[in-house]
Enzyme design. Sequence first.
Site, short mmCIF file in Angstrom:
data_model
loop_
_atom_site.label_atom_id
_atom_site.label_comp_id
_atom_site.label_asym_id
_atom_site.label_seq_id
_atom_site.Cartn_x
_atom_site.Cartn_y
_atom_site.Cartn_z
N ASN A 1 0.86 -1.18 0.00
CA ASN A 1 0.00 0.00 0.00
C ASN A 1 0.90 1.23 0.00
O ASN A 1 1.45 1.61 1.03
CB ASN A 1 -0.89 -0.02 1.25
CG ASN A 1 -1.71 1.25 1.38
OD1 ASN A 1 -1.79 2.04 0.45
ND2 ASN A 1 -2.32 1.44 2.55
N LYS B 1 0.09 4.29 -0.45
CA LYS B 1 -0.55 5.51 0.06
C LYS B 1 -0.27 6.67 -0.91
O LYS B 1 -0.23 6.46 -2.11
CB LYS B 1 -0.09 5.80 1.49
CG LYS B 1 -0.26 4.57 2.38
CD LYS B 1 -0.11 4.84 3.85
CE LYS B 1 -0.32 3.54 4.62
NZ LYS B 1 -0.31 3.74 6.07
N HIS C 1 -9.70 1.65 4.23
CA HIS C 1 -8.46 1.82 5.00
C HIS C 1 -8.73 2.80 6.15
O HIS C 1 -9.49 3.76 5.99
CB HIS C 1 -7.33 2.34 4.10
CG HIS C 1 -6.00 2.31 4.79
ND1 HIS C 1 -5.62 3.28 5.69
CD2 HIS C 1 -5.00 1.41 4.76
CE1 HIS C 1 -4.42 2.97 6.16
NE2 HIS C 1 -4.03 1.85 5.62
N GLU D 1 -7.14 5.19 7.27
CA GLU D 1 -6.87 6.60 6.96
C GLU D 1 -8.06 7.21 6.21
O GLU D 1 -8.35 8.40 6.36
CB GLU D 1 -5.56 6.72 6.17
CG GLU D 1 -4.36 6.50 7.09
CD GLU D 1 -3.13 5.92 6.42
OE1 GLU D 1 -3.04 5.92 5.18
OE2 GLU D 1 -2.24 5.43 7.16
N GLU E 1 -5.93 -4.41 10.51
CA GLU E 1 -4.92 -3.37 10.69
C GLU E 1 -5.24 -2.58 11.97
O GLU E 1 -5.98 -1.59 11.91
CB GLU E 1 -4.91 -2.42 9.49
CG GLU E 1 -4.52 -3.09 8.19
CD GLU E 1 -3.84 -2.10 7.25
OE1 GLU E 1 -2.76 -2.42 6.75
OE2 GLU E 1 -4.37 -1.00 7.04
N GLY F 1 1.96 2.73 10.88
CA GLY F 1 2.92 3.83 10.80
C GLY F 1 3.61 4.15 12.12
O GLY F 1 4.25 5.18 12.25
N SER G 1 2.84 -1.71 10.43
CA SER G 1 4.27 -1.80 10.74
C SER G 1 4.89 -3.16 10.44
O SER G 1 5.75 -3.62 11.19
CB SER G 1 4.52 -1.42 12.21
OG SER G 1 4.18 -0.06 12.40
#
Length: 249
Positions: A9, A11, A95, A97, A167, A173, A213
Amino acid sequence: MRKKLIAANWKMHKTPREAAAFVHDFIPLISRHDRDEIAILPPFISLSPTIDALRGTGIAVGAQNMHWQKEGAFTGEISAAMLIAIGCQQVIIGHSERRQYFGETDIEVNRKLRSALQGKLKAIVCIGESFQERESGLTERVLSRQVAATLGQICCADVENFCLAYEPLWAIGTGKAATPEMAAETHSFIRQEAARTLGDPAAARLRILYGGSVKPESATALISKEEIDGALVGSASLDPESFARIVKW
Ligand code: PGA
């Protein structure tokens, strides 16, 4: 029985030129590694160059978002049909985000999944709890809600055409991945919840990826777990060598 999927991914990283350069460096590093499925998910504008550069390699390319309608007055949006038209095979849906910064809801996630499957696009649907939710003992309640909402009106015959990605938000991150044991235990719970909607045989075929991560150093311990059917990799997928090491876990 379930083939593992290792997905990158990217991003909001990599221009078309940078995407092509990544593929150029990455392919020689993973030659003869066909044990797992591999997918790369660049930003929209870098999809076509990545598809071109990967032609003939067996590596799938996908988008990071889509709209659930086929077309219409939805400024800034892209549909499943449009993604299919340029040769995309996959899409990430929901996702964290997107949920956090763009207000995406469980209902929208379900609409997008149904639209992707109808359009013959394979989907990676993300779910996961926040740090506060885990600390307050709400992990199972949150995941149960997300799984039920995601799978509403999804036919068990479609189970090979999408996967879930667990996730945990606190792992994305942050450099702090879930331990393999914690992830495997949570995946078992997710599978159990998926079985409520899909039934046991289909739920047994559903792939559940882990994301948050994943690094070359942590990949083997995570992905080798029977309950973990692959990885959705963010920052460690941006560098060809680092992502190749994860693919070769
Ligand atoms: P990360 O991102 O690997 O950088 O934690 C994973 C993801 O958000 O999919």
